[in-house]
Design an enzyme around this catalytic site. Sequence first.
Site, PDB file in Angstrom:
ATOM      1  N   GLU A 177      56.798  -6.856  33.858  1.00 57.76           N
ATOM      2  CA  GLU A 177      56.428  -5.310  33.832  1.00 57.76           C
ATOM      3  C   GLU A 177      57.297  -4.551  34.453  1.00 57.76           C
ATOM      4  O   GLU A 177      57.445  -3.482  34.207  1.00 57.76           O
ATOM      5  CB  GLU A 177      54.965  -5.484  34.367  1.00 57.76           C
ATOM      6  CG  GLU A 177      53.925  -6.286  33.564  1.00 57.76           C
ATOM      7  CD  GLU A 177      52.602  -6.326  34.241  1.00 57.76           C
ATOM      8  OE1 GLU A 177      52.334  -6.928  35.392  1.00 57.76           O
ATOM      9  OE2 GLU A 177      51.727  -5.535  33.835  1.00 57.76           O
ATOM     10  N   ARG A 230      47.043 -18.645  33.876  1.00 58.79           N
ATOM     11  CA  ARG A 230      46.658 -18.350  35.121  1.00 58.79           C
ATOM     12  C   ARG A 230      45.169 -17.746  35.382  1.00 58.79           C
ATOM     13  O   ARG A 230      44.480 -17.696  36.350  1.00 58.79           O
ATOM     14  CB  ARG A 230      47.333 -17.307  36.106  1.00 58.79           C
ATOM     15  CG  ARG A 230      48.922 -17.771  35.820  1.00 58.79           C
ATOM     16  CD  ARG A 230      49.571 -18.952  36.745  1.00 58.79           C
ATOM     17  NE  ARG A 230      50.899 -19.130  36.273  1.00 58.79           N
ATOM     18  CZ  ARG A 230      51.141 -20.280  35.903  1.00 58.79           C
ATOM     19  NH1 ARG A 230      50.543 -21.259  35.498  1.00 58.79           N
ATOM     20  NH2 ARG A 230      52.512 -20.396  35.518  1.00 58.79           N
ATOM     21  N   LEU A 232      53.526 -11.639  40.001  1.00 61.66           N
ATOM     22  CA  LEU A 232      52.599 -11.377  41.092  1.00 61.66           C
ATOM     23  C   LEU A 232      52.599 -12.582  42.040  1.00 61.66           C
ATOM     24  O   LEU A 232      52.673 -13.880  41.641  1.00 61.66           O
ATOM     25  CB  LEU A 232      51.171 -11.601  40.381  1.00 61.66           C
ATOM     26  CG  LEU A 232      50.004 -11.471  41.315  1.00 61.66           C
ATOM     27  CD1 LEU A 232      49.884 -10.058  41.867  1.00 61.66           C
ATOM     28  CD2 LEU A 232      48.578 -11.878  40.428  1.00 61.66           C
ATOM     29  N   ARG A 272      60.838 -17.040  44.677  1.00 59.97           N
ATOM     30  CA  ARG A 272      61.428 -16.464  43.374  1.00 59.97           C
ATOM     31  C   ARG A 272      61.115 -15.004  43.387  1.00 59.97           C
ATOM     32  O   ARG A 272      60.800 -14.690  42.070  1.00 59.97           O
ATOM     33  CB  ARG A 272      60.968 -17.223  42.237  1.00 59.97           C
ATOM     34  CG  ARG A 272      60.863 -18.806  42.539  1.00 59.97           C
ATOM     35  CD  ARG A 272      62.334 -19.411  42.744  1.00 59.97           C
ATOM     36  NE  ARG A 272      62.589 -20.711  42.726  1.00 59.97           N
ATOM     37  CZ  ARG A 272      62.945 -21.286  44.016  1.00 59.97           C
ATOM     38  NH1 ARG A 272      63.077 -20.746  45.083  1.00 59.97           N
ATOM     39  NH2 ARG A 272      63.176 -22.783  43.958  1.00 59.97           N
ATOM     40  N   GLU A 325      50.088 -14.755  32.144  1.00 60.23           N
ATOM     41  CA  GLU A 325      48.667 -14.530  32.887  1.00 60.23           C
ATOM     42  C   GLU A 325      47.613 -15.386  32.244  1.00 60.23           C
ATOM     43  O   GLU A 325      46.483 -15.903  32.885  1.00 60.23           O
ATOM     44  CB  GLU A 325      48.508 -13.085  32.628  1.00 60.23           C
ATOM     45  CG  GLU A 325      49.147 -12.112  33.395  1.00 60.23           C
ATOM     46  CD  GLU A 325      50.662 -11.815  33.049  1.00 60.23           C
ATOM     47  OE1 GLU A 325      51.072 -12.458  32.017  1.00 60.23           O
ATOM     48  OE2 GLU A 325      51.001 -10.983  33.676  1.00 60.23           O
TER      49      GLU A 325
HETATM   50  C1  1HE Z   1      55.412 -18.617  43.783  1.00 64.44           C
HETATM   51  C2  1HE Z   1      55.413 -18.111  42.446  1.00 64.44           C
HETATM   52  C3  1HE Z   1      54.404 -16.851  42.265  1.00 64.44           C
HETATM   53  C4  1HE Z   1      57.090 -19.471  42.534  1.00 64.44           C
HETATM   54  N1  1HE Z   1      53.681 -16.755  43.198  1.00 64.44           N
HETATM   55  N2  1HE Z   1      54.637 -18.145  44.754  1.00 64.44           N
HETATM   56  N3  1HE Z   1      53.844 -15.815  37.759  1.00 64.44           N
HETATM   57  C5  1HE Z   1      53.941 -16.998  37.281  1.00 64.44           C
HETATM   58  O1  1HE Z   1      53.008 -17.744  36.654  1.00 64.44           O
HETATM   59  C6  1HE Z   1      55.281 -17.870  37.458  1.00 64.44           C
HETATM   60  C7  1HE Z   1      55.128 -19.086  38.605  1.00 64.44           C
HETATM   61  N4  1HE Z   1      56.373 -19.616  38.897  1.00 64.44           N
HETATM   62  C8  1HE Z   1      57.025 -20.443  37.908  1.00 64.44           C
HETATM   63  O2  1HE Z   1      56.766 -20.551  36.777  1.00 64.44           O
HETATM   64  C9  1HE Z   1      58.132 -21.132  38.559  1.00 64.44           C
HETATM   65  O3  1HE Z   1      58.152 -20.959  40.004  1.00 64.44           O
HETATM   66  C10 1HE Z   1      59.746 -20.389  38.237  1.00 64.44           C
HETATM   67  C11 1HE Z   1      59.998 -20.604  36.714  1.00 64.44           C
HETATM   68  C12 1HE Z   1      59.761 -18.878  38.531  1.00 64.44           C
HETATM   69  C13 1HE Z   1      60.826 -20.664  39.000  1.00 64.44           C
HETATM   70  O4  1HE Z   1      60.843 -22.445  39.104  1.00 64.44           O
HETATM   71  P1  1HE Z   1      61.510 -23.271  40.214  1.00 64.44           P
HETATM   72  O5  1HE Z   1      61.421 -24.714  39.945  1.00 64.44           O
HETATM   73  O6  1HE Z   1      62.907 -22.245  40.622  1.00 64.44           O
HETATM   74  O7  1HE Z   1      60.648 -22.743  41.570  1.00 64.44           O
HETATM   75  P2  1HE Z   1      59.171 -23.469  42.104  1.00 64.44           P
HETATM   76  O8  1HE Z   1      59.644 -24.688  42.861  1.00 64.44           O
HETATM   77  O9  1HE Z   1      58.329 -23.366  41.101  1.00 64.44           O
HETATM   78  O10 1HE Z   1      58.871 -22.220  43.205  1.00 64.44           O
HETATM   79  C14 1HE Z   1      59.492 -22.305  44.336  1.00 64.44           C
HETATM   80  C15 1HE Z   1      58.410 -21.611  45.378  1.00 64.44           C
HETATM   81  O11 1HE Z   1      58.274 -20.111  45.154  1.00 64.44           O
HETATM   82  C16 1HE Z   1      57.104 -22.406  45.557  1.00 64.44           C
HETATM   83  O12 1HE Z   1      56.852 -22.196  46.788  1.00 64.44           O
HETATM   84  P3  1HE Z   1      57.042 -23.351  48.130  1.00 64.44           P
HETATM   85  O13 1HE Z   1      56.452 -23.013  49.294  1.00 64.44           O
HETATM   86  O14 1HE Z   1      56.509 -24.750  47.493  1.00 64.44           O
HETATM   87  O15 1HE Z   1      58.516 -23.553  48.048  1.00 64.44           O
HETATM   88  C17 1HE Z   1      56.339 -21.707  44.677  1.00 64.44           C
HETATM   89  O16 1HE Z   1      55.077 -22.010  45.014  1.00 64.44           O
HETATM   90  C18 1HE Z   1      56.798 -20.264  44.840  1.00 64.44           C
HETATM   91  N5  1HE Z   1      56.612 -19.408  43.788  1.00 64.44           N
HETATM   92  N6  1HE Z   1      56.555 -18.512  41.782  1.00 64.44           N
HETATM   93  C19 1HE Z   1      53.774 -17.225  44.381  1.00 64.44           C
HETATM   94  N7  1HE Z   1      54.486 -16.279  41.127  1.00 64.44           N
HETATM   95  C20 1HE Z   1      50.070  -7.284  38.450  1.00 64.44           C
HETATM   96  S1  1HE Z   1      49.589  -8.443  37.549  1.00 64.44           S
HETATM   97  C21 1HE Z   1      50.822  -9.770  37.030  1.00 64.44           C
HETATM   98  C22 1HE Z   1      50.500 -10.939  36.752  1.00 64.44           C
HETATM   99  C23 1HE Z   1      51.504 -11.819  36.772  1.00 64.44           C
HETATM  100  O17 1HE Z   1      52.631 -11.916  37.305  1.00 64.44           O
HETATM  101  S2  1HE Z   1      51.041 -13.615  36.190  1.00 64.44           S
HETATM  102  C24 1HE Z   1      52.517 -14.219  36.312  1.00 64.44           C
HETATM  103  C25 1HE Z   1      52.738 -15.033  37.547  1.00 64.44           C
END
Ligand code: 1HE
Length: 262
Positions: free
Chosen positions: A113, A136, A61, A23, A133
Amino acid sequence: MSLVTYEVDGPVALIGLNRPNKRNATNEALIAELTAAIERAGDEADAGVLFGHGNHFCAGLDLAEALDKYSGKIPPPRKRKGNPWHDCFDLLARGPIPYVAALHGAVVGGGFELASAAHIRVADESAFFALPEGQRGIFVGGGGTVRIQRIIGYSAMADMMLTGRVLDVREAERLQVVRYVVPPGGALEKARELAARIAGNTADTNWKITNVLPRVNDLSHSDGLFMEYLTTQIGRTPEAAARLRQFIEGKAPRLIADSKKD
Ligand code: 1HE
């Protein structure tokens, strides 16, 4: 496979986040490639478009890489070298050319961001915006305290961060995050159209809009006016004179509302 795609279409650079299976979650390698692409675009293009491949703009992130850091698997650097996220997003926001972000799906955390570092945001109706955040156990680190807070204000940002509220595109539009809302699948095309239009301005005026205007926003009233005065004194270019002459000689198109154009 490259984590960031780069292409130039006439005067417009197209920069795509290219980690759709995750993603477009942003790890250090992706930030390094993005920085290189933005540097290249600054040299080769007059405007840029930033978009995400796959079904989402960017999930923020890379939480797997973050876990490795928080759990000590990746040791902290012995010397501090600044923040590559800040450097990268600042290069986008205050580099030589303006950017339009084309948004769809998740625009969350660091993805929000990054989008907020672009100068104009276009989103399709699938886009949603969040700052998870708090959920998390971490904090914004890609300039969100400055950029997102300046766009939406403390009240809305605190609400998003404390409650984990997820905004849809219309809510994001009301908060001035998004300037153009388009049907699903239409964000990239609209962003390209806007970027081509922006590239038609002089590079000098575009630079002033993207570099002077936000700095004036950080100043007091009188310092702001002074900075504006200084800015009007630089860059009286032959290109500007030619454009002024075009208007005076009746050769420039007259302004009409966009809604009245066909
Ligand atoms: C990831 C990440 C990620 C997905 N880091 N691997 N960001 C978040 O808290 C958002 C977290 N992500 C989600 O809520 C969902 O993934 C989504 C709504 C974006 C998309 O959902 P979906 O159902 O299409 O996908 P999925 O099944 O959740 O994810 C597919 C794969 O992407 C899966 O990995 P896989 O190996 O199991 O296939 C997920 O683990 C991976 N994936 N998002 C790592 N963020 C500079 S500081 C900034 C601080 C932040 O950004 S905090 C917010 C972080």
